[in-house]
Design an enzyme around this catalytic site. Structure first.
Site, mmCIF file in Angstrom:
data_model
loop_
_atom_site.group_PDB
_atom_site.id
_atom_site.type_symbol
_atom_site.label_atom_id
_atom_site.label_comp_id
_atom_site.label_asym_id
_atom_site.label_seq_id
_atom_site.Cartn_x
_atom_site.Cartn_y
_atom_site.Cartn_z
ATOM 1 N N VAL A 10 -11.014 68.993 -42.039
ATOM 2 C CA VAL A 10 -12.186 69.400 -42.795
ATOM 3 C C VAL A 10 -13.342 69.505 -41.805
ATOM 4 C CG1 VAL A 10 -12.784 67.006 -43.393
ATOM 5 C CG2 VAL A 10 -13.715 68.878 -44.740
ATOM 6 N N SER A 11 -14.078 70.604 -41.878
ATOM 7 C CA SER A 11 -15.227 70.755 -40.979
ATOM 8 C C SER A 11 -16.442 70.088 -41.602
ATOM 9 C CB SER A 11 -15.522 72.237 -40.719
ATOM 10 O OG SER A 11 -16.026 72.846 -41.891
ATOM 11 N N THR A 12 -17.434 69.795 -40.781
ATOM 12 C CA THR A 12 -18.664 69.160 -41.265
ATOM 13 C C THR A 12 -19.334 70.022 -42.325
ATOM 14 O OG1 THR A 12 -18.966 68.115 -39.107
ATOM 15 C CG2 THR A 12 -20.879 68.182 -40.561
#
Length: 210
Positions: A10-12
């Site tokens: 999951v990206s920021t």
């Protein structure tokens, strides 16, 4: 018993905008493995974009898999195909590389039997949908910045000689900052094209501009 690495990405930005959670992905994958009698040999967490596979945790995993044939799992599991990749070409290439190592990548929420040719269409749909979403988000950002500039709003960091401020209505803009603003204006007005930029830069510094 089958063995698997579970891959949680999951990206920021995704966490902030959509509420994606590493914990929820981990819970789903753990349950899937328990229900299907799959042994988890490693859990990998990744906080990175899926635009390509130049991701720290993924790169380290692939290096280990290439060097250690005896400990390779049969599966790499993730919840959805957009957790694996958001780029069709990269996805197909990486799937081929994994298959050469005897490893099958699989999305537990979107399972596909890759031995069935028609499923490649579904795979492309899953990944292209995510790829289009990325492209649309990027375009919206560019259009938003362009619109803001046309309306006199300045969304980025103020250049030298200006200061970022927010007006009472919330509009972001910039205003001159003294004494830098006057010194910058004077520097442009007095610039001589016959003078090199480097030497003129030194002259401007002597006026007090930092």
């Amino acid at each position: 018993m089958l063995t698997a690495i579970i891959y949680i990405r999951v990206s920021t930005d995704e966490q902030a905008q959509k509420g994606y959670s590493q914990r929820s992905q981990e819970e789903k994958l753990n349950k899937y493995c328990k229900d299907n009698h799959i042994e988890i040999v490693q859990t990998i967490f990744e906080d990175h974009s899926a635009k390509n596979f130049e991701r720290p945790a993924w790169t380290a995993m692939m290096k280990h898999l290439n060097m250690n044939k005896s400990t390779r799992p049969q599966l790499i599991l993730f919840t959805r195909w957009d957790r694996f990749s958001r780029n069709t070409a990269n996805a197909y290439y990486t799937i081929t590389q994994l298959q050469k190592l005897g490893i099958e990548p699989q999305a537990t929420d979107q399972p596909l039997d890759m031995s069935i040719p028609e499923n490649k269409v579904l795979l492309e749909m899953y990944i292209v949908t995510a790829e289009v979403e990325n492209d649309r988000r990027s375009l919206n950002i560019k259009q938003g910045i362009h619109k803001a500039k046309k309306e006199g709003r300045y969304m980025g960091r103020a250049p030298i000689g200006y200061l970022n401020i927010s007006l009472p209505d919330g509009t972001k803009t910039i205003v001159p900052r003294e004494p830098e603003a006057t010194l910058i204006k004077k520097a442009f007005e007095e610039f001589d094209e016959n003078t090199s930029v480097r030497s003129y830069y030194k002259i401007v510094l002597k006026t007090g501009l930092k």
